[in-house]
Design a protein around this motif. Sequence first.
Motif, PDB file in Angstrom:
ATOM      1  N   GLN A   1     -15.511 -41.647  39.837  1.00 58.85           N
ATOM      2  CA  GLN A   1     -15.415 -42.300  41.146  1.00 58.85           C
ATOM      3  C   GLN A   1     -15.588 -43.810  41.019  1.00 58.85           C
ATOM      4  OE1 GLN A   1     -18.356 -40.036  43.372  1.00 58.85           O
ATOM      5  NE2 GLN A   1     -16.781 -38.725  44.250  1.00 58.85           N
ATOM      6  N   ASP A   2     -16.590 -44.260  40.254  1.00 60.04           N
ATOM      7  CA  ASP A   2     -16.896 -45.684  40.167  1.00 60.04           C
ATOM      8  C   ASP A   2     -15.919 -46.467  39.293  1.00 60.04           C
ATOM      9  OD1 ASP A   2     -19.063 -45.056  41.734  1.00 60.04           O
ATOM     10  OD2 ASP A   2     -20.579 -45.395  40.183  1.00 60.04           O
ATOM     11  N   MET A   3     -15.489 -45.891  38.188  1.00 65.68           N
ATOM     12  CA  MET A   3     -14.647 -46.624  37.231  1.00 65.68           C
ATOM     13  C   MET A   3     -13.156 -46.393  37.451  1.00 65.68           C
ATOM     14  SD  MET A   3     -16.896 -48.287  35.652  1.00 65.68           S
ATOM     15  CE  MET A   3     -15.733 -49.129  34.615  1.00 65.68           C
ATOM     16  N   CYS A   4     -12.805 -45.228  37.966  1.00 68.72           N
ATOM     17  CA  CYS A   4     -11.392 -44.883  38.121  1.00 68.72           C
ATOM     18  C   CYS A   4     -10.980 -44.739  39.582  1.00 68.72           C
ATOM     19  CB  CYS A   4     -11.086 -43.581  37.381  1.00 68.72           C
ATOM     20  SG  CYS A   4     -11.455 -43.646  35.625  1.00 68.72           S
ATOM     21  N   PHE A   5     -11.942 -44.874  40.486  1.00 70.69           N
ATOM     22  CA  PHE A   5     -11.677 -44.781  41.917  1.00 70.69           C
ATOM     23  C   PHE A   5     -11.001 -43.460  42.275  1.00 70.69           C
ATOM     24  CE2 PHE A   5     -11.190 -49.131  40.340  1.00 70.69           C
ATOM     25  CZ  PHE A   5     -12.367 -49.663  40.841  1.00 70.69           C
ATOM     26  N   MET A   6     -11.497 -42.375  41.646  1.00 72.53           N
ATOM     27  CA  MET A   6     -10.938 -41.048  41.850  1.00 72.53           C
ATOM     28  C   MET A   6     -11.985 -40.158  42.494  1.00 72.53           C
ATOM     29  SD  MET A   6      -9.176 -40.693  38.115  1.00 72.53           S
ATOM     30  CE  MET A   6      -7.759 -39.701  38.450  1.00 72.53           C
ATOM     31  N   GLU A   7     -11.623 -39.533  43.604  1.00 73.09           N
ATOM     32  CA  GLU A   7     -12.501 -38.537  44.203  1.00 73.09           C
ATOM     33  C   GLU A   7     -12.440 -37.284  43.342  1.00 73.09           C
ATOM     34  OE1 GLU A   7     -14.697 -38.754  46.734  1.00 73.09           O
ATOM     35  OE2 GLU A   7     -14.179 -40.881  46.680  1.00 73.09           O
ATOM     36  N   VAL A   8     -13.578 -36.662  43.144  1.00 78.33           N
ATOM     37  CA  VAL A   8     -13.671 -35.512  42.248  1.00 78.33           C
ATOM     38  C   VAL A   8     -14.335 -34.359  42.984  1.00 78.33           C
ATOM     39  CG1 VAL A   8     -14.666 -34.671  40.085  1.00 78.33           C
ATOM     40  CG2 VAL A   8     -13.884 -37.037  40.249  1.00 78.33           C
ATOM     41  N   THR A   9     -13.753 -33.179  42.838  1.00 77.34           N
ATOM     42  CA  THR A   9     -14.362 -31.959  43.370  1.00 77.34           C
ATOM     43  C   THR A   9     -14.703 -31.057  42.191  1.00 77.34           C
ATOM     44  OG1 THR A   9     -13.029 -32.128  45.374  1.00 77.34           O
ATOM     45  CG2 THR A   9     -14.058 -29.995  44.917  1.00 77.34           C
ATOM     46  N   ILE A  10     -15.960 -30.651  42.118  1.00 77.11           N
ATOM     47  CA  ILE A  10     -16.414 -29.779  41.034  1.00 77.11           C
ATOM     48  C   ILE A  10     -16.100 -28.341  41.421  1.00 77.11           C
ATOM     49  CG2 ILE A  10     -18.419 -28.978  39.735  1.00 77.11           C
ATOM     50  CD1 ILE A  10     -19.660 -31.801  40.311  1.00 77.11           C
ATOM     51  N   GLN A  11     -15.383 -27.656  40.536  1.00 81.59           N
ATOM     52  CA  GLN A  11     -14.989 -26.265  40.782  1.00 81.59           C
ATOM     53  C   GLN A  11     -15.981 -25.296  40.124  1.00 81.59           C
ATOM     54  OE1 GLN A  11     -12.454 -25.681  42.861  1.00 81.59           O
ATOM     55  NE2 GLN A  11     -12.093 -27.883  43.020  1.00 81.59           N
ATOM     56  N   LYS A  12     -15.734 -24.025  40.309  1.00 79.56           N
ATOM     57  CA  LYS A  12     -16.619 -22.984  39.786  1.00 79.56           C
ATOM     58  C   LYS A  12     -16.573 -22.931  38.258  1.00 79.56           C
ATOM     59  CE  LYS A  12     -17.586 -18.087  40.082  1.00 79.56           C
ATOM     60  NZ  LYS A  12     -17.150 -16.781  40.576  1.00 79.56           N
ATOM     61  N   PRO A  13     -17.742 -23.006  37.607  1.00 84.92           N
ATOM     62  CA  PRO A  13     -17.774 -22.930  36.144  1.00 84.92           C
ATOM     63  C   PRO A  13     -17.533 -21.504  35.644  1.00 84.92           C
ATOM     64  CG  PRO A  13     -19.995 -23.224  37.025  1.00 84.92           C
ATOM     65  CD  PRO A  13     -19.050 -23.238  38.185  1.00 84.92           C
ATOM     66  N   ALA A  14     -17.033 -21.410  34.412  1.00 82.05           N
ATOM     67  CA  ALA A  14     -16.811 -20.112  33.781  1.00 82.05           C
ATOM     68  C   ALA A  14     -16.938 -20.262  32.268  1.00 82.05           C
ATOM     69  CB  ALA A  14     -15.429 -19.585  34.139  1.00 82.05           C
ATOM     70  N   LEU A  15     -17.364 -19.203  31.608  1.00 84.43           N
ATOM     71  CA  LEU A  15     -17.358 -19.205  30.147  1.00 84.43           C
ATOM     72  C   LEU A  15     -15.899 -19.121  29.709  1.00 84.43           C
ATOM     73  CD1 LEU A  15     -20.324 -16.804  29.320  1.00 84.43           C
ATOM     74  CD2 LEU A  15     -20.281 -19.306  29.209  1.00 84.43           C
ATOM     75  N   LYS A  16     -15.513 -20.007  28.790  1.00 84.34           N
ATOM     76  CA  LYS A  16     -14.106 -20.092  28.400  1.00 84.34           C
ATOM     77  C   LYS A  16     -14.003 -20.634  26.988  1.00 84.34           C
ATOM     78  CE  LYS A  16      -9.831 -22.286  29.999  1.00 84.34           C
ATOM     79  NZ  LYS A  16      -9.262 -23.225  30.960  1.00 84.34           N
ATOM     80  N   GLU A  17     -13.022 -20.142  26.252  1.00 89.12           N
ATOM     81  CA  GLU A  17     -12.761 -20.660  24.916  1.00 89.12           C
ATOM     82  C   GLU A  17     -12.219 -22.080  25.023  1.00 89.12           C
ATOM     83  OE1 GLU A  17      -9.826 -19.880  21.100  1.00 89.12           O
ATOM     84  OE2 GLU A  17     -10.049 -18.321  22.618  1.00 89.12           O
TER      85      GLU A  17
END
Length: 157
Positions: free
Chosen positions: A21-37
């Motif tokens: 957000q601060d360096m790239c001026f991009m809004e970010v939404t955190i999605q649901k985490p999952a175990l993944k390779e």
Amino acid sequence: MATLNAEHINPFLMAAKKVLQDMCFMEVTIQKPALKEASFQDNDWVIIIGVTGEMRGQVLIAMTQDEACGIASKMCMMEVTQIDDFAASALSELGNMIMGNAATVFSSNGIGIDITPPTLSHGRVSFTSTYTKSLCVPMTFPDGGGINLFLALRQED
């Protein structure tokens, strides 16, 4: 081996969100985490940073070629269409900023961690860890793009 909980994961997520957000001026939404390779394709870029100290493992910040160029463009304040040395340096610095912010949060919570210098990888690669499983947290942008944060960490006893 101590298991990771939200107190161990959230500093990385909050740091990534804040830096983007601060360096790239991009809004970010955190999605649901999952175990993944941690497996990546030909057009993927991955920032790899090791973690040592009271927590050990690796953090991978993965993105497509288009996302890498978009992030580098915002960081360099000019259009980036290919990841050259200058753009690669910007992406590596993005990893440093995210991990530095996370280390500061951990320090204020009484957990000491150190980070290794970032390594930038491009192309088809996969990481298999016998040390711990990878938790993948997708972080999306309003335009439909995003990055994936892979946390392969464990707290030392």
